[in-house]
Design an enzyme around this catalytic site. Structure first.
Site, PDB file in Angstrom:
ATOM      1  N   HIS A 129       0.901  -1.332   0.545  1.00 15.10           N
ATOM      2  CA  HIS A 129      -0.662  -0.101   0.104  1.00 15.10           C
ATOM      3  C   HIS A 129       0.954   1.663  -0.238  1.00 15.10           C
ATOM      4  O   HIS A 129       0.214   2.270  -0.783  1.00 15.10           O
ATOM      5  CB  HIS A 129      -1.012   0.002   1.016  1.00 15.10           C
ATOM      6  CG  HIS A 129      -1.266   1.228   1.654  1.00 15.10           C
ATOM      7  ND1 HIS A 129      -2.636   1.365   2.619  1.00 15.10           N
ATOM      8  CD2 HIS A 129      -1.836   1.771   0.562  1.00 15.10           C
ATOM      9  CE1 HIS A 129      -3.286   2.462   2.063  1.00 15.10           C
ATOM     10  NE2 HIS A 129      -2.976   2.568   0.803  1.00 15.10           N
ATOM     11  N   GLU A 132       2.613   2.138  -2.904  1.00 14.35           N
ATOM     12  CA  GLU A 132       1.345   2.313  -4.677  1.00 14.35           C
ATOM     13  C   GLU A 132       1.548   4.135  -4.294  1.00 14.35           C
ATOM     14  O   GLU A 132       1.318   4.905  -5.399  1.00 14.35           O
ATOM     15  CB  GLU A 132       0.080   2.344  -3.665  1.00 14.35           C
ATOM     16  CG  GLU A 132      -0.935   2.079  -4.702  1.00 14.35           C
ATOM     17  CD  GLU A 132      -1.737   2.755  -3.697  1.00 14.35           C
ATOM     18  OE1 GLU A 132      -2.958   4.435  -3.318  1.00 14.35           O
ATOM     19  OE2 GLU A 132      -3.095   1.895  -3.128  1.00 14.35           O
ATOM     20  N   HIS A 133       1.380   4.531  -2.922  1.00 12.15           N
ATOM     21  CA  HIS A 133       1.423   6.081  -2.960  1.00 12.15           C
ATOM     22  C   HIS A 133       3.082   6.908  -3.474  1.00 12.15           C
ATOM     23  O   HIS A 133       2.755   7.674  -3.335  1.00 12.15           O
ATOM     24  CB  HIS A 133       1.402   6.009  -1.079  1.00 12.15           C
ATOM     25  CG  HIS A 133      -0.006   6.614  -0.550  1.00 12.15           C
ATOM     26  ND1 HIS A 133      -1.165   7.834   0.188  1.00 12.15           N
ATOM     27  CD2 HIS A 133      -1.096   5.201  -0.371  1.00 12.15           C
ATOM     28  CE1 HIS A 133      -1.685   6.922   0.124  1.00 12.15           C
ATOM     29  NE2 HIS A 133      -2.086   6.096   0.357  1.00 12.15           N
ATOM     30  N   GLU A 210      -5.521   7.356   6.849  1.00 10.60           N
ATOM     31  CA  GLU A 210      -6.029   7.052   5.178  1.00 10.60           C
ATOM     32  C   GLU A 210      -6.878   5.141   6.749  1.00 10.60           C
ATOM     33  O   GLU A 210      -8.119   5.656   6.207  1.00 10.60           O
ATOM     34  CB  GLU A 210      -5.349   6.223   4.136  1.00 10.60           C
ATOM     35  CG  GLU A 210      -6.147   5.203   3.573  1.00 10.60           C
ATOM     36  CD  GLU A 210      -5.456   4.733   2.289  1.00 10.60           C
ATOM     37  OE1 GLU A 210      -6.141   3.953   1.553  1.00 10.60           O
ATOM     38  OE2 GLU A 210      -5.207   5.339   2.029  1.00 10.60           O
TER      39      GLU A 210
END
Length: 1140
Positions: A129, A132-133, A210
């Site tokens: 994750h 991805e950022h 998030e």
């Protein structure tokens, strides 16, 4: 790769499959032929530009109940279509708000990598994750951190990414003129990402924000609880979100170099051979192929087979899975969930055995599980199957889940509910697979595919880049929908696995909190684990078949006639009135754009004025729609299964009934709905259940802080808006007699305004309205319909509406700064939309990326009863961000943007104007989009069907100078039309210091009176408002409007309390004239210094002739504050379509 992709015979797009030398699989989609059709074949449609909030505000859905019937249940509904939060990390990023379901841009691209959280190293949960950022933070060729987002946003685009369990995808869309340049920037994410230490901390913060934003999502909590029960060595046990603990604190303590791990993860898994790419554009296939080869051939490949995880078996230990789990949710609900673990089924996409079973278990017609549970008052809803997300369907396993929404009676009779489910499964096992049913599903899906409507470009590439990972090239378009092969043995083997002894049983209710003493990791979900009762187990082994349960009958709503009908009135560009009587008015337009055998019928039931003004009526309307949508389902489910949609919602003028689908059976659906709506009478048990459901819906809305913020804004701006707390109080006092009296009145007098559009004749449209009149036998409306009005905020004033988050465990604080603009004439609408578009990316970059205020940051434009507005919303975490600091950052951003816009180059500003023009000139994706836009014009009594054409003409005249002048007038503190409302929904947890409410000494500004007795009388009655309605002044250049150190403010704000009916006229008059009026119009009457009243530590706030006023109020006193506000005028409704 010379493979023909199977497409619909009506699909005019061109497709081409490629495989680059580095192993990247590519699907090119060209709309070149469509884009170059002659104008006389295709009329230009446009997008309405109305945001979700403005649809609500304009009256499309005044109430809270919506048509549950409009969502297909052939497969289990995804959570993005439900009232709960989105699925795990869905819509992970976003640089601009996408409005509606309309295709806004012609060019889009999606890339999917076959890697996700299943591949996280054990020492760094959430690494996939985080990567991805990080890929958005620049590449060697394009090193700017925000370069791609800024480029896409400034050219009318949007970007997004999502990390799943074994798939990660990246998508964007952009104005077609800039597609090639955007493609190259995008490709370098995967060719040479920088992955710099300087970006790491900010992106870890974004990931952590998030995660914290998802903490109160029941779906996420249940998903993580389920995962935490997996075997320690199974990848399902991984923590997919990641947070600062796993990505920053622990690595720092153990000396782990996160950047090194990121780069190694990228090198290992981000191989071109593991990737699939989809592009759609108006450019030709040859041009697209050239661009792809130029930009994407440089993605490295490792020439290794993909590291499969399908061997990771078993997933759960035997003593863990088949148990009864009890879970305490965040929301007020009663649910029962059964889950079965099945072998992977991805390879059986052509047979679709799980989808076949889902259709039967999730059926809601006669003889179904839900039908029987409703009859016994045990349940109100049921979803079955799989969502298709890789958390449920992957290379390791498939999950089949049946989730039942229970009544209060049902939560106390769980064994009976479970027994009904198992009886139906036994029926399916004994009866075996039915080719008749399989062929029926196949026919429905083939009809839908053949006459499929244009899909949004962004949604198309998002879907297909993932499909390409699992389907053969010829099945890229059809693999997720069509049924090819009937394999009864495969269906039977899965059916036999759905036994009571293989089930994971989960009971979900807040009433179980005293029984739940275990705490799940990460989300701290409270739960308990129990052995399933031996008595239950024995009973289920000897289940007999239930005669009330049976397989579905043949579906009478499956369409079989698809010819296009001839016109019986002259063709028109916009809807026209074809007939008007005292009882009804029909707007009509024959479709001449999409040439599909589909139509839409929308009916507005306009009720008398007293209906629209009485508070109780709003709640009774909600009950009516709740009971209608529940009661009609047995009859209506066949239509839903056959691809039709319908919904009954509440508008500001009454009720709105809409339906859409193949025109062959649409009249049958219309008659069925009208007959039921005109006569259904719920028994008392069903009425009480509907009250229970509605009360839960109201309460749950208040738990969602973003929705709570929106409702508060509308509560203050709308004169007759009933707050949720008020609705809860009204609902508690209603009984069946009240409801029956209301329904009798409702059915007795109203006016019908309808829109009929599509492949349907004017003659049949009139016949349908005559049928409605004959069935209802109602009196025509004798009064003019109400035109809802928006209240005008005080000029040159900051109004602060502060309340507490109703979810006491939530860390989220939602801050919204709403700027009220002016009456929404076309020019004002366009400027608000243009400025919102210009602000969006800089706002995201400044407040989220740089300031790290929170994960959720966005700009919106609004149209509230023909008054335009602009807002900035930030969701912060109370443990991280002081809300005073966040508010100050928001204020500073707006002030800075007002100045920055003047320094923009003419080219940069014009790119936003051009993008907005292109959006408004873009063709509609489907008939439904055009209908939605036209119906909105009718419901809001605007009738400006050519609104978008007017907008385009206005945009062509707007210059940067005009925009800057307009911006300063409305958004600059001290501007001539500056009106601002700040809505603050504050977390009740966390260590970040809260906002401080200033307190006004009301006696200091009370008018001097000779009657000292009167003064003493009012002082006691006004004291109760001292803490909730306060006024002060602050300089337009000051950095804060709050100066009181009151750490107990959250305890004093009590939004759960209902609005009290205060009858003290003296008090109301004092508040309206003095506390509010002092700031609204009599600033010179304030004392030089406002003393601190009873609060300690207050600092003096000095009078300033050039000051901007500040009013602070709590939720419970909005009603009194509104009495001092004036309404915006609303003129007559223009009608730019003539009567035929």
């Amino acid at each position: 790769m010379s493979v023909e992709v199977t497409k619909s015979p009506l699909d005019e797009k061109e497709y081409r499959c490629l495989s680059l030398p580095n192993g990247l699989k590519v699907l090119l989609i060209s709309e070149y032929n469509l884009a170059h059709q002659s104008d006389d074949e295709f009329d230009s449609g446009s997008e309405s530009g109305d945001s979700e909030s403005s649809n609500y505000e304009n009256g499309i859905s005044k109430g809270l109940s919506s048509g549950t019937g409009c969502t297909s249940r052939k497969r289990r509904k995804t959570e993005s279509g439900s009232t709960d939060d989105d699925q795990f990390m869905r819509k992970d990023r976003g640089t601009s708000s996408r409005k509606g379901n309309k295709q806004l841009f012609n060019a889009a691209c999606g890339l999917c990598v076959r890697v996700g959280s299943f591949h996280d190293p054990k020492e760094l949960p959430g690494l996939a994750h985080l990567l991805e950022h990080m890929l958005f933070m620049g590449s060697q060729k394009y090193p700017g951190e925000n370069e791609f987002d800024s480029f896409v946003s400034s050219h009318g685009g949007n970007s997004n990414a999502c990390t799943g369990y074994e798939l990660t995808y990246y998508c964007f869309e952009v104005n077609k003129k800039y597609f090639q340049e955007a493609l190259d920037k995008f490709a370098h994410f995967f060719i040479s990402p920088l992955i710099m230490e300087s970006s790491l901390e900010r992106e870890i913060e974004a990931v952590d924000n998030e995660f914290k934003d998802s903490l109160q999502s029941d779906n996420n909590r249940l998903q993580q609880l389920f995962s935490s029960l997996a075997r320690p060595d199974h990848p399902l046990r991984n923590f997919p979100w990641g947070n600062s603990e796993t990505l920053k604190v622990r690595p720092s303590e153990s000396g782990v170099d996160v950047v090194k791990y990121l780069r190694e993860f990228y090198e290992k898994y981000y191989s071109a051979s593991y990737m699939t790419l989809t592009l759609v554009s108006e450019d030709s296939l040859d041009v697209l192929e050239e661009w792809v080869k130029d930009s994407f051939s440089g993605i490295p490949t490792n020439n290794k087979p993909f590291p499969s995880i399908s061997h990771c078996q078993p997933v759960f230990d035997e003593d863990v899975f088949h148990k009864l789990y009890k879970v305490v949710p965040v929301k007020d609900s009663y649910k029962l969930s059964l889950t079965w673990l099945l072998p992977p089924t991805l390879s059986h996409y052509r047979e679709k055995p799980v989808e076949y079973i889902s259709m039967l278990v999730g059926h809601e017609g006669y003889g179904s599980i839900l039908s029987l549970l409703k009859k016994r008052n045990l349940a109100t809803d049921l979803e079955a199957g799989t969502t298709g997300e890789d958390s449920e369907t992957n290379s390791c396993f498939s999950l089949f889940t049946c989730t039942v929404t229970l009544t209060e009676f049902g939560i106390n009779n769980v064994f009976e509910v479970l027994s009904v489910i198992f009886q139906y499964l036994k029926l399916l096992q004994i009866e075996g697979p039915q080719k008749r049913l399989f062929d029926e599903i196949r026919l429905i899906e083939e009809n839908d595919f053949k006459f499929d409507e244009e899909e949004d470009s962004y949604d198309l590439v998002e879907r297909l880049c993932q499909s390409m990972q699992f389907y053969e090239p010829e099945d890229y378009l059809t693999g997720d929908s069509l049924y090819f092969n009937y394999e009864p043995q495969l269906i039977s083997s899965l059916l036999n696995s759905l036994s009571p002894s293989n089930s994971f049983i989960c009971l979900i209710s807040k009433t179980l909190k005293d029984e739940c003493h275990n705490t799940a990791p990460w989300f701290n979900t409270k739960y308990s684990k129990e052995v399933v009762s031996l008595e239950w187990e024995r009973s289920w082994k000897n289940l007999s078949l239930n005669p009330e349960l049976h397989l579905p009958q043949p579906n009478k709503f499956i369409a079989s006639k698809f010819e296009l009908l001839a016109e019986d009135v002259p063709q028109t560009k916009y809807p026209v009135i074809i007939k008007e009587t005292p009882h009804y008015k029909i707007w009509y337009k024959k479709d001449d754009v999409f040439d599909l055998p589909k139509a839409s019928i929308c009916v507005s039931f306009v009720t008398p004025n007293e209906f629209q003004l009485a508070p109780e009526i709003t709640v009774l309307m909600d009950l009516f729609t709740q009971l209608f949508n529940t009661g009609i389902m047995e009859q209506g489910y066949e239509a839903i299964a056959a691809g039709y949609e319908y919904s009954l919602t509440i508008s500001y003028t009454g009720l709105s009934l809409s339906m859409y689908g193949f025109n062959h059976k649409l009249p049958d659906l219309f008659k069925m709905l009208i007959n039921f709506m005109s006569s259904f009478e719920p028994p008392e048990g069903h009425f009480n259940t509907a009250k229970e459901q509605l009360n839960q819906s109201y309460s749950n809305l208040l738990l969602k802080s973003t929705k709570h913020s929106k409702f508060l804004r509308l509560y203050l701006l709308e004169k007759n808006h009933i707050p949720i707390t008020g609705r809860i109080e009204i609902l508690s006092k209603l009984n069946l007699d009240d409801y029956n009296v209301f329904v009798k009145t409702l059915r007795g007098e109203f006016f019908v305004e309808a829109l009929v559009q599509g492949n349907i004749t004017a003659t049949e449209s009139v016949q349908l309205m005559e049928f409605l009149c004959s069935v209802w036998n109602f009196k025509p409306l004798t009064t003019e319909r109400v035109k809802p009005k928006c209240l005008r905020l005080p000029s040159n004033t900051d109004v602060n509406l502060i309340t507490a988050n109703n979810d006491r465990d939530s860390l989220s604080t939602v801050l919204t700064d709403y700027y009220q603009l002016s009456i929404a004439e076309p020019r004002e609408e366009v400027l608000a939309e243009l400025i919102a578009d210009c602000m969006n990316e800089p706002c995201f970059d400044e407040l989220r990326t740089k300031k790290q205020l929170g994960y959720t940051v966005y700009v919106s434009d609004h149209n509230t009863h023909k008054v335009s507005g602009l807002s900035i919303t930030v969701m912060t975490q109370a443990t991280k961000t002081n809300d005073d600091y966040a508010c100050q950052c928001m204020k500073e951003f707006v002030s800075k943007f007002v100045d920055d816009l003047e320094s923009w180059s003419g080219e940069k500003f014009q790119s936003h104007v051009d993008a907005l023009i292109d959006m408004k000139e873009e063709d509609d994706d489907c008939l439904d989009d055009e209908v939605d836009r036209n119906w909105s014009e009718i419901l809001t009594q605007s009738y400006q069907f050519d609104r978008l054409e007017k907008h385009v003409k206005i945009l062509q005249t707007i210059t940067k100078t005009k925009a800057c002048r307009w911006l300063k007038r409305y958004l600059q503190s001290g501007g001539e039309n500056y009106r601002k409302l700040s809505v603050k929904v504050l977390s009740q947890k966390g260590h970040a210091p809260p906002s401080r409410l200033p307190t006004l000494n009301t006696e200091a500004i009370a008018p001097t009176t000779a009657n000292s007795t009167a003064s003493s009388t009012t002082s006691s009655t006004t004291q109760e408002y001292t803490d909730s309605i306060t006024t002060t002044l602050h300089s337009s250049t000051s950095t804060s409007t709050r100066n009181i150190d009151d750490r107990n403010i959250r305890d004093s704000l009590s939004p759960s309390l209902p609005i009290e009916a205060r009858n003290d006229e003296e008090t109301s008059s004092f508040i309206a004239k003095n506390a509010v009026g002092a700031v609204l119009g009599s600033l010179e009457n304030l004392p030089e210094t406002v003393p601190g009243s009873h609060n300690k530590g207050i600092e003096p706030c000095f009078k300033d002739k050039g000051a901007t006023g500040c009013i602070c109020i709590s939720e419970k006193d909005v009603l009194h504050f509104k009495r001092g506000l004036k309404e915006y005028p609303r003129g007559p409704s223009p009608q730019n379509a003539s009567k035929k």
